[in-house]
Design a protein around this motif. Sequence first.
Motif, PDB file in Angstrom:
ATOM      1  N   PHE A  23      54.046  68.404 171.458  1.00  0.00           N
ATOM      2  CA  PHE A  23      53.722  69.808 171.245  1.00  0.00           C
ATOM      3  C   PHE A  23      54.307  70.331 169.929  1.00  0.00           C
ATOM      4  O   PHE A  23      54.538  71.526 169.765  1.00  0.00           O
ATOM      5  CB  PHE A  23      54.171  70.648 172.446  1.00  0.00           C
ATOM      6  CG  PHE A  23      53.268  70.464 173.627  1.00  0.00           C
ATOM      7  CD1 PHE A  23      52.125  71.223 173.768  1.00  0.00           C
ATOM      8  CD2 PHE A  23      53.547  69.487 174.572  1.00  0.00           C
ATOM      9  CE1 PHE A  23      51.270  71.034 174.837  1.00  0.00           C
ATOM     10  CE2 PHE A  23      52.697  69.285 175.652  1.00  0.00           C
ATOM     11  CZ  PHE A  23      51.549  70.059 175.780  1.00  0.00           C
ATOM     12  N   GLU A  24      54.544  69.388 169.005  1.00  0.00           N
ATOM     13  CA  GLU A  24      54.939  69.688 167.625  1.00  0.00           C
ATOM     14  C   GLU A  24      56.246  70.468 167.519  1.00  0.00           C
ATOM     15  O   GLU A  24      56.403  71.335 166.667  1.00  0.00           O
ATOM     16  CB  GLU A  24      53.804  70.393 166.892  1.00  0.00           C
ATOM     17  CG  GLU A  24      52.550  69.544 166.854  1.00  0.00           C
ATOM     18  CD  GLU A  24      51.371  70.224 166.186  1.00  0.00           C
ATOM     19  OE1 GLU A  24      51.500  71.371 165.724  1.00  0.00           O
ATOM     20  OE2 GLU A  24      50.310  69.579 166.128  1.00  0.00           O
ATOM     21  N   ARG A  25      57.194  70.128 168.372  1.00  0.00           N
ATOM     22  CA  ARG A  25      58.530  70.720 168.285  1.00  0.00           C
ATOM     23  C   ARG A  25      59.173  70.242 166.995  1.00  0.00           C
ATOM     24  O   ARG A  25      59.203  69.048 166.698  1.00  0.00           O
ATOM     25  CB  ARG A  25      59.366  70.281 169.489  1.00  0.00           C
ATOM     26  CG  ARG A  25      60.868  70.408 169.354  1.00  0.00           C
ATOM     27  CD  ARG A  25      61.341  71.822 169.619  1.00  0.00           C
ATOM     28  NE  ARG A  25      62.762  71.976 169.384  1.00  0.00           N
ATOM     29  CZ  ARG A  25      63.699  71.923 170.325  1.00  0.00           C
ATOM     30  NH1 ARG A  25      63.355  71.718 171.576  1.00  0.00           N
ATOM     31  NH2 ARG A  25      64.957  72.095 170.021  1.00  0.00           N
ATOM     32  N   GLU A  26      59.659  71.188 166.203  1.00  0.00           N
ATOM     33  CA  GLU A  26      60.366  70.851 164.967  1.00  0.00           C
ATOM     34  C   GLU A  26      61.852  71.048 165.180  1.00  0.00           C
ATOM     35  O   GLU A  26      62.277  72.060 165.729  1.00  0.00           O
ATOM     36  CB  GLU A  26      59.862  71.727 163.815  1.00  0.00           C
ATOM     37  CG  GLU A  26      58.425  71.422 163.447  1.00  0.00           C
ATOM     38  CD  GLU A  26      57.943  72.235 162.256  1.00  0.00           C
ATOM     39  OE1 GLU A  26      58.794  72.770 161.504  1.00  0.00           O
ATOM     40  OE2 GLU A  26      56.727  72.340 162.089  1.00  0.00           O
ATOM     41  N   GLU A  32      58.183  67.139 173.960  1.00  0.00           N
ATOM     42  CA  GLU A  32      58.431  68.141 172.917  1.00  0.00           C
ATOM     43  C   GLU A  32      57.725  67.760 171.620  1.00  0.00           C
ATOM     44  O   GLU A  32      57.071  68.597 170.984  1.00  0.00           O
ATOM     45  CB  GLU A  32      59.936  68.292 172.655  1.00  0.00           C
ATOM     46  CG  GLU A  32      60.691  68.976 173.752  1.00  0.00           C
ATOM     47  CD  GLU A  32      62.173  69.082 173.468  1.00  0.00           C
ATOM     48  OE1 GLU A  32      62.848  69.804 174.202  1.00  0.00           O
ATOM     49  OE2 GLU A  32      62.680  68.434 172.505  1.00  0.00           O
ATOM     50  N   ASP A  33      57.833  66.495 171.231  1.00  0.00           N
ATOM     51  CA  ASP A  33      57.175  66.020 170.003  1.00  0.00           C
ATOM     52  C   ASP A  33      55.661  66.165 170.087  1.00  0.00           C
ATOM     53  O   ASP A  33      55.016  66.528 169.106  1.00  0.00           O
ATOM     54  CB  ASP A  33      57.543  64.562 169.715  1.00  0.00           C
ATOM     55  CG  ASP A  33      58.989  64.393 169.266  1.00  0.00           C
ATOM     56  OD1 ASP A  33      59.631  65.401 168.892  1.00  0.00           O
ATOM     57  OD2 ASP A  33      59.471  63.247 169.301  1.00  0.00           O
ATOM     58  N   SER A  44      59.251  78.239 175.607  1.00  0.00           N
ATOM     59  CA  SER A  44      58.418  78.254 174.407  1.00  0.00           C
ATOM     60  C   SER A  44      58.415  79.662 173.832  1.00  0.00           C
ATOM     61  O   SER A  44      58.243  80.632 174.578  1.00  0.00           O
ATOM     62  CB  SER A  44      56.982  77.843 174.748  1.00  0.00           C
ATOM     63  OG  SER A  44      56.147  77.980 173.618  1.00  0.00           O
ATOM     64  N   ARG A  73      60.842  77.709 168.693  1.00  0.00           N
ATOM     65  CA  ARG A  73      60.271  76.394 168.954  1.00  0.00           C
ATOM     66  C   ARG A  73      59.002  76.499 169.781  1.00  0.00           C
ATOM     67  O   ARG A  73      58.856  77.401 170.596  1.00  0.00           O
ATOM     68  CB  ARG A  73      61.283  75.509 169.656  1.00  0.00           C
ATOM     69  CG  ARG A  73      61.768  76.114 170.945  1.00  0.00           C
ATOM     70  CD  ARG A  73      63.058  75.566 171.422  1.00  0.00           C
ATOM     71  NE  ARG A  73      64.102  75.923 170.489  1.00  0.00           N
ATOM     72  CZ  ARG A  73      65.379  75.686 170.669  1.00  0.00           C
ATOM     73  NH1 ARG A  73      65.786  75.086 171.735  1.00  0.00           N
ATOM     74  NH2 ARG A  73      66.274  76.020 169.791  1.00  0.00           N
ATOM     75  N   THR A  74      58.137  75.531 169.568  1.00  0.00           N
ATOM     76  CA  THR A  74      56.915  75.474 170.368  1.00  0.00           C
ATOM     77  C   THR A  74      57.226  75.100 171.795  1.00  0.00           C
ATOM     78  O   THR A  74      56.586  75.593 172.720  1.00  0.00           O
ATOM     79  CB  THR A  74      55.924  74.447 169.789  1.00  0.00           C
ATOM     80  OG1 THR A  74      56.586  73.181 169.687  1.00  0.00           O
ATOM     81  CG2 THR A  74      55.394  74.885 168.440  1.00  0.00           C
ATOM     82  N   THR A 124      51.244  75.916 176.181  1.00  0.00           N
ATOM     83  CA  THR A 124      52.245  74.886 175.917  1.00  0.00           C
ATOM     84  C   THR A 124      53.040  74.572 177.173  1.00  0.00           C
ATOM     85  O   THR A 124      53.254  73.401 177.513  1.00  0.00           O
ATOM     86  CB  THR A 124      53.172  75.322 174.772  1.00  0.00           C
ATOM     87  OG1 THR A 124      52.390  75.493 173.588  1.00  0.00           O
ATOM     88  CG2 THR A 124      54.265  74.309 174.520  1.00  0.00           C
TER      89      THR A 124
END
Length: 189
Positions: A103-106, A100-101, A31, A115-116, A39
């Motif tokens: 934790f708002e991974r873009e 991942e999603d 992260s 990335r988060t 995270t």
Amino acid sequence: MTETPNPNIVDTDSLTGEMHPIRRVVVALGSNLGERMATLQGAVEALADTPDFFVTGVSPVYETDPVDAPEGSGPYLNAVLLADTTLPAARLMERALAIEDAFERERGEVRNAPRTLDVDLIVVGDRRSNEDFLRLPHPRAHERAFVLQPWHDLEPDAVFPELGPIADLLGTTDATGVRKREDLALEVG
């Protein structure tokens, strides 16, 4: 306390009678956006809460310089998690992406963008895959000190499939940007 299954046995589903081999899994976490430590801890907890996924170890946390990242990318916090599981590799990949999603991974067009959360399957037993959705063993992990060093902390005698001992591989990587954070520690539930 997590009960660790015997890796030399096969788990049998009591309802269907299906047999599932127990596989050793190596998962890399990273992260470099937001509350990095929170995270990573959340990712460890989400993985530990996954049915039929038994966490057996979590490495120390490392702070690492970004590799092959866009200019201005901040440092990562990285760790490695070891587990035993009867889940198929594709289902593990789906779970990694879902975490991942959460934790708002873009995901954008820029390769290795900040990335988060990054949840990478490094090794899933002796499973091999070269599909776009899933590449096993991870194709670049053997070149990454931020994966090899924390893994080595957990399993100094581990062997990367087809490439040899991770201790030897670690000796061939540039570890100058990889620093152990003695002040940080991840916990398993």
